[in-house]
Design a protein around this motif. Structure first.
Motif, PDB file in Angstrom:
ATOM      1  N   VAL A  22     -17.815 -16.639  21.631  1.00  0.00           N
ATOM      2  CA  VAL A  22     -18.088 -15.204  21.688  1.00  0.00           C
ATOM      3  C   VAL A  22     -17.513 -14.657  22.988  1.00  0.00           C
ATOM      4  CG1 VAL A  22     -19.846 -13.398  21.761  1.00  0.00           C
ATOM      5  CG2 VAL A  22     -20.249 -15.474  20.417  1.00  0.00           C
TER       6      VAL A  22
ATOM      7  N   PRO B 257     -23.300  -0.143  21.692  1.00  0.00           N
ATOM      8  CA  PRO B 257     -24.157  -0.742  20.675  1.00  0.00           C
ATOM      9  C   PRO B 257     -24.690  -2.096  21.127  1.00  0.00           C
ATOM     10  CG  PRO B 257     -21.845  -0.784  19.998  1.00  0.00           C
ATOM     11  CD  PRO B 257     -21.907   0.001  21.260  1.00  0.00           C
ATOM     12  N   SER B 258     -25.680  -2.530  20.390  1.00  0.00           N
ATOM     13  CA  SER B 258     -26.281  -3.819  20.699  1.00  0.00           C
ATOM     14  C   SER B 258     -25.230  -4.924  20.558  1.00  0.00           C
ATOM     15  CB  SER B 258     -27.445  -4.046  19.735  1.00  0.00           C
ATOM     16  OG  SER B 258     -28.031  -5.278  20.012  1.00  0.00           O
TER      17      SER B 258
ATOM     18  N   GLY C 270     -22.177  -6.273  25.142  1.00  0.00           N
ATOM     19  CA  GLY C 270     -21.910  -6.931  26.429  1.00  0.00           C
ATOM     20  C   GLY C 270     -22.536  -6.249  27.632  1.00  0.00           C
ATOM     21  N   LYS C 271     -23.446  -5.304  27.397  1.00  0.00           N
ATOM     22  CA  LYS C 271     -24.045  -4.548  28.511  1.00  0.00           C
ATOM     23  C   LYS C 271     -24.850  -5.476  29.436  1.00  0.00           C
ATOM     24  CE  LYS C 271     -26.430  -1.931  25.671  1.00  0.00           C
ATOM     25  NZ  LYS C 271     -26.075  -2.522  24.358  1.00  0.00           N
TER      26      LYS C 271
ATOM     27  N   THR D 213     -24.699  -8.682  29.619  1.00  0.00           N
ATOM     28  CA  THR D 213     -23.813  -9.674  30.218  1.00  0.00           C
ATOM     29  C   THR D 213     -23.125  -9.089  31.459  1.00  0.00           C
ATOM     30  OG1 THR D 213     -23.440 -10.631  28.035  1.00  0.00           O
ATOM     31  CG2 THR D 213     -21.887 -11.233  29.772  1.00  0.00           C
TER      32      THR D 213
ATOM     33  N   ARG E 226     -34.056 -14.250  29.259  1.00  0.00           N
ATOM     34  CA  ARG E 226     -33.624 -13.899  27.917  1.00  0.00           C
ATOM     35  C   ARG E 226     -34.535 -14.543  26.878  1.00  0.00           C
ATOM     36  NH1 ARG E 226     -28.143 -14.392  28.172  1.00  0.00           N
ATOM     37  NH2 ARG E 226     -28.490 -16.601  28.339  1.00  0.00           N
TER      38      ARG E 226
HETATM   39  N1  LIG Z   1     -26.197 -17.191  26.415  1.00  0.00           N
HETATM   40  C1  LIG Z   1     -25.441 -16.752  25.396  1.00  0.00           C
HETATM   41  N2  LIG Z   1     -24.866 -17.635  24.573  1.00  0.00           N
HETATM   42  C2  LIG Z   1     -24.066 -17.229  23.570  1.00  0.00           C
HETATM   43  N3  LIG Z   1     -23.818 -15.963  23.297  1.00  0.00           N
HETATM   44  C3  LIG Z   1     -24.366 -15.012  24.082  1.00  0.00           C
HETATM   45  C4  LIG Z   1     -25.215 -15.361  25.161  1.00  0.00           C
HETATM   46  N4  LIG Z   1     -25.620 -14.223  25.764  1.00  0.00           N
HETATM   47  C5  LIG Z   1     -25.068 -13.207  25.078  1.00  0.00           C
HETATM   48  N5  LIG Z   1     -24.309 -13.677  24.077  1.00  0.00           N
HETATM   49  C6  LIG Z   1     -23.510 -12.895  23.155  1.00  0.00           C
HETATM   50  O1  LIG Z   1     -22.691 -12.043  23.911  1.00  0.00           O
HETATM   51  C7  LIG Z   1     -22.615 -10.785  23.326  1.00  0.00           C
HETATM   52  C8  LIG Z   1     -23.075  -9.727  24.304  1.00  0.00           C
HETATM   53  O2  LIG Z   1     -24.440  -9.850  24.522  1.00  0.00           O
HETATM   54  P1  LIG Z   1     -25.265  -8.890  25.488  1.00  0.00           P
HETATM   55  O3  LIG Z   1     -24.547  -8.781  26.760  1.00  0.00           O
HETATM   56  O4  LIG Z   1     -26.650  -9.383  25.530  1.00  0.00           O
HETATM   57  O5  LIG Z   1     -25.199  -7.546  24.695  1.00  0.00           O
HETATM   58  P2  LIG Z   1     -26.051  -6.222  24.874  1.00  0.00           P
HETATM   59  O6  LIG Z   1     -26.867  -6.369  26.094  1.00  0.00           O
HETATM   60  O7  LIG Z   1     -25.034  -5.160  24.958  1.00  0.00           O
HETATM   61  O8  LIG Z   1     -26.860  -6.100  23.637  1.00  0.00           O
HETATM   62  C9  LIG Z   1     -23.447 -10.830  22.071  1.00  0.00           C
HETATM   63  O9  LIG Z   1     -22.615 -11.098  20.958  1.00  0.00           O
HETATM   64  C10 LIG Z   1     -24.360 -11.997  22.301  1.00  0.00           C
HETATM   65  O10 LIG Z   1     -24.697 -12.613  21.098  1.00  0.00           O
END
Ligand SMILES: Nc1ncnc2c1ncn2[C@@H]1O[C@H](COP(=O)(O)OP(=O)(O)O)[C@@H](O)[C@H]1O
Ligand SMILES: [Mg+2]
Lengths: 221, 396
Positions: free
Chosen positions: A18, A39-40, A43-44, A46, B394
């Protein structure tokens, strides 16, 4: 000043791969107030995590006040958390065994405390309107109140940048506005804020809006 | 607010978990305290028995002098009933014993120190049955046989008086006021001793000079008990000196006799201590286990603490503080439980053992408990310090 240069973050490998961030660049001037929307899964979170050093980048750089911080050691990151970057979370994340006042004091317990810790913590509680709740445990506080305690906690160290991941995501709209007003007040005092939000109404009160989609910046105001 | 307070408040919220962890420590500590307390009581009892027995040393004629030899042919030792040594040898025995005690205790006193109770055994016939008449120095004998009680009449004072052992009194059908024909002379029974469970119960006690005269054994004794009245007295050394310097007598330190019994006690103790050690290790693994699950329970809290500036070291330190607390609680519980346990198992291992709690084990029990808890917390603390903030927050 904070600068994110060509940041990319890839989770997993093979079919589970991903790309959470893909070549994201961003500048946040001192005293700025940036809203991050999208949107959800865009990557916000992250992005906030790699800015604060909670996660390592796959590529790119994060530069804070002219210094790279994405490749710092754990100990150096601890130092940054004590002096420069503080977090506010959607789930408040207070320590349940500690009172509101103690939760605000906690960062000073780990970092250097200058002796007037309690006074300072109390003053911050007053600032977020909770001086009467100082002795209450998180379980005795409403969501909005807990979030205000968390904001007081983020201010106690005198950090210059607050990373807030959907701080209004768990409270009703009216309370959300109150929380936002607090952030605006804090921002007026010179603290930079990067806030993730789903609410367009809240986002529009920030100085700038950065929109993400599929790990890429689609619009930056 | 100090780190210690944060730990304390958190522990208060998780009282049950903390107590559970402390129990893991307590089990091993309890086993140790119980074993040591019982062992201590067992040892004390062996020594108490020796003390009760009276003398620190026994002097008897040198039996080896009576080895029978015919040319090159050894015929073995002739065991004869009448076997004596000269009473005046006791003067030398006294000199050696008193000098040794003076030196050991660093005293200048010139007077007699050791109690020396000479005995002359004469197997004779009384009232138509065979009986053992024992010539004693009434005063010295009483000092050695501290457990003697006079159940009827009074203790022997005059040359023509006798005091009887309980069984002798019954079998001879003699009581206080009766007279006894000893070697052709009238002797008055003035008292009967309470039952002692020893050979004394079967004996007739008469002052030594009387027995020597009546049975034509002037200047002779069969044995002597020596009591130094001090536990630090070098009984074994005294025995060695007597054996070396005085021909014709053999001295044995009672403690040497008791050593065989101590050996057994020690073997039992070693076995039990091994069991306690195993219990301690098993308990320690229990502690590691509960601590790891408490790390899991607190993943979020630890993540929060790191997010607000806790270093790895501080996280480890918090676990160490908790371990010390767990150790202290476990140590106190373990000490209490171990002491109670020793009251239960003590009498099972050494029959009718009277156990006394040993306050001196409280300190070591606490120390051991803290040590075990601290060692057991190393790995969980390390795991906690490695928690990654992003993941921990998380996950919830
Ligand atoms: N620890 C992780 N392992 C694998 N995939 C992840 C992890 N953290 C986030 N993701 C993936 O990275 C993408 C961005 O996630 P995230 O930053 O949480 O989005 P948001 O906060 O915008 O909803 C999503 O597709 C999520 O599934
Ligand atoms: Mg998110």
């Amino acid at each position: 000043m904070l600068e994110v240069r060509h940041a990319s973050k890839i989770y997993g490998s093979g079919p589970a791969r991903v790309a959470a961030l893909n070549d994201v660049s961003l500048r946040v001037e001192d005293g700025d107030f940036v809203a991050i929307t999208g949107p959800s899964g865009s990557g916000k979170s992250t992005l906030l995590n790699v800015i604060g050093g909670l996660e390592k980048l796959t590529g790119g750089q994060v530069i804070l006040d002219g210094r790279r911080i994405d490749d710092l050691s754990e100990n150096a990151l601890v130092d940054i958390r004590r002096k420069k970057i503080a977090y506010v979370f959607q789930q408040y994340h207070l320590i349940p065994s500690l009172t509101a006042l103690e939760n605000v004091l906690l960062p000073l317990t780990f970092g250097a405390s200058n002796g007037h810790a309690e006074q300072r913590a109390m003053e911050l509680l007053r600032r977020v309107g909770l001086e009467k709740r100082a002795g209450h445990k998180p379980s005795q506080l409403s969501g909005g109140e807990q979030q205000r305690v968390a904001i007081a906690r983020s201010l106690v160290n005198g950090c210059t940048l607050i990373l807030a991941d959907e701080p209004t995501g768990n409270v009703d709209q009216k309370t959300g506005i109150e929380v936002l007003q607090l952030f605006e007040q804090v921002n007026r005092d010179g603290v930079s804020i990067i806030m993730v939000t789903h609410s367009p109404e809240i986002a529009h009160r920030a100085r700038r809006i950065v929109s993400l989609r599929d790990g890429e910046v689609v619009s930056a105001g | 607010m100090k780190l210690l307070q944060v730990v304390f408040k958190d522990a208060l919220r998780r009282k049950r978990r903390v107590l559970y962890t402390a129990l893991g420590v307590a089990i091993g500590v309890a086993a140790f305290v119980a074993v040591l307390t019982v062992a201590r009581a067992g040892e004390d009892r062996v020594y108490a028995e020796i003390d009760k027995y009276g003398p620190n040393l026994m002097v008897t004629p040198a039996v080896s002098d009576l080895d029978l030899q015919l040319g090159d042919l050894r015929l073995g030792t002739l065991a004869i009933g009448d076997n004596y040594f000269a009473e005046e040898k006791l003067l030398e025995v006294r000199r050696i014993a008193d000098d040794a005690i003076r030196e050991a205790l660093d005293i200048q006193d010139e007077g007699d120190i050791a109690t020396i109770a000479p005995k002359l055994y004469v197997d004779t016939e009384l009232q138509g049955t065979s009986a053992m008449v024992v010539g004693i120095d009434p005063e010295q004998e009483r000092l050695v046989k501290t457990w003697w009680i006079v159940s009827e009449g009074r203790y022997v004072e005059q040359a023509d008086e006798a005091v009887l052992g309980a069984r002798a009194s019954a079998s001879l059908r003699l009581g206080v006021g009766d007279t006894l024909l000893l070697g052709g002379e009238q002797t008055t029974v003035v008292g009967v001793l309470g039952e002692t469970g020893s050979n004394d119960d079967y004996h007739v006690f008469v002052p030594l000079p009387t027995v020597q005269r009546l049975f034509a054994r002037e200047g002779l004794v069969s044995a002597a008990d020596i009591r130094a009245l001090c536990s630090a007295c070098p009984a074994v050394d005294i025995a060695d000196m007597i054996n070396e310097e005085i021909p014709g007598v053999r001295a044995v330190a009672v403690r040497q006799i008791a050593e065989t019994e101590m050996n057994l006690v020690n073997k039992v103790n070693r076995f039990m201590i091994t069991l306690a050690g195993i219990t301690l290790i098993v308990g320690a693994f229990g502690v590691v286990n509960t601590m790891i699950s408490s790390v899991h329970e607190r993943v979020r809290d630890i993540g929060i603490m790191k997010a607000v500036g806790a270093s790895r070291r501080q996280i480890v330190r918090m676990f160490v503080y908790e371990a010390i607390g767990v150790g202290v609680i476990g140590g106190l519980l373990g000490y209490a439980a171990g002491t109670l346990l020793s009251y239960v198992i003590g009498p099972l291992i050494f029959d009718d053992l009277a156990v006394a709690y040993e306050l001196q084990y409280l300190g070591p029990a606490l120390g051991l408990a803290v040590l075990v808890a601290a060692v057991a917390s190393v790995y969980p603390a390390f795991r906690a310090s490695q928690i990654r903030v992003a993941e921990s927050l998380r996950s919830l």
